[in-house]
Write a protein that holds these residues in place. Sequence first.
Motif, PDB file in Angstrom:
ATOM      1  N   GLY A 189       0.790  -1.231   0.000  1.00 13.23           N
ATOM      2  CA  GLY A 189       0.000   0.000   0.000  1.00 13.23           C
ATOM      3  C   GLY A 189       0.813   1.266   0.000  1.00 13.23           C
ATOM      4  O   GLY A 189       0.262   2.367  -0.140  1.00 13.23           O
ATOM      5  N   THR A 190       2.134   1.158   0.159  1.00 18.42           N
ATOM      6  CA  THR A 190       2.955   2.365   0.174  1.00 18.42           C
ATOM      7  C   THR A 190       3.160   2.897  -1.246  1.00 18.42           C
ATOM      8  O   THR A 190       3.036   2.164  -2.224  1.00 18.42           O
ATOM      9  CB  THR A 190       4.327   2.092   0.814  1.00 18.42           C
ATOM     10  N   GLY A 191       3.469   4.161  -1.358  1.00 18.24           N
ATOM     11  CA  GLY A 191       3.697   4.761  -2.667  1.00 18.24           C
ATOM     12  C   GLY A 191       2.963   6.072  -2.835  1.00 18.24           C
ATOM     13  O   GLY A 191       2.292   6.554  -1.919  1.00 18.24           O
ATOM     14  N   ARG A 192       3.051   6.647  -4.004  1.00 11.66           N
ATOM     15  CA  ARG A 192       2.469   7.968  -4.251  1.00 11.66           C
ATOM     16  C   ARG A 192       0.960   7.992  -4.068  1.00 11.66           C
ATOM     17  O   ARG A 192       0.400   8.992  -3.607  1.00 11.66           O
ATOM     18  CB  ARG A 192       2.822   8.414  -5.669  1.00 11.66           C
ATOM     19  N   ALA A 193       0.288   6.907  -4.429  1.00 12.89           N
ATOM     20  CA  ALA A 193      -1.175   6.891  -4.325  1.00 12.89           C
ATOM     21  C   ALA A 193      -1.650   7.085  -2.891  1.00 12.89           C
ATOM     22  O   ALA A 193      -2.647   7.769  -2.642  1.00 12.89           O
ATOM     23  CB  ALA A 193      -1.723   5.584  -4.896  1.00 12.89           C
TER      24      ALA A 193
END
Length: 301
Positions: A189-193
């Motif tokens: 779930g990590t990241g830019r979104a």
Amino acid sequence: PLITSLDPLPPPLLQQPTCSHYRCFVGMASTLAMSAAGQALFRVLVLASLSLAGARLGGGALANSTVREAAGAAESVVEDALLETAFPRGSEGALVENGFPRGSAARSSAFWANASLAPAVAVGVPSTEGYEYLATTTQYADTCCASCGSVDTARVVQGTEYYAVAPAQAMQDSFEDGSCCWCGEAGAGTGRASGVAPMGCGMCARGRFLPKRPYDAPMSGSGKLFQKEIKIVAADICPHVGNEAWCPGHVGDTNTFGSKNHFDFAAPPPEFDNFYFAFTPEPCPADVLQNLKSMSQCSFL
């Protein structure tokens, strides 16, 4: 018989406690200082007793002078002993630079309930200077046995221009043991979104400190900290439990200051004072990775 000299006291019986894996700090400083400070206080009491005895024999003026001199000398010794124990000479952990150590009240959300805050959303995109993410920051201390495979945080960055950090649990929420906190990797779930930076063990980043804190406080220092790019490597973790105010536990959560990201610096650069940090993750260079791999017990390093 009347004591006429102050010979060195025998070694203290008090056993000094050992810090746990995630370190123990100022809370036990007074206990650790008892060996030196306690002896100084004992000497004051003996001197005071002698002076009072002298006063009863008619030497009041001399007694008062002696007590004042002894108390002043001991006060200095006690203060030095306490400071030296909590923050050894030459340590980066000076009092003003380590206001919120792990285990302190300021790590809890309740501490900030009535404080005047400057939330992350108020920082504004232009202030991040082109970096992808924004994080709050704190400081703990170098440890021999960090969660990224029992690595020594000081040795991980030795001979490099990097600083070892412990990202918030949300930034590395996939663990070899299935639960926090051993050998964390960035979860799916990590990241830019999501806005949560992927900062698992062995991930690096570059960024800049911003002249803004997540709480209202006067600025100090030369400002040189804000003029250079800082490089960091994830060598530990800041677990949510025990750090509820600062370190989100899951992707999507925010801390007390509205930030989804947080870094706990093991030994931050000079003039650090809980400033916001704008950053972009990137792969680590070969020398930093080699330092990690030579010590880490994590299977993916």
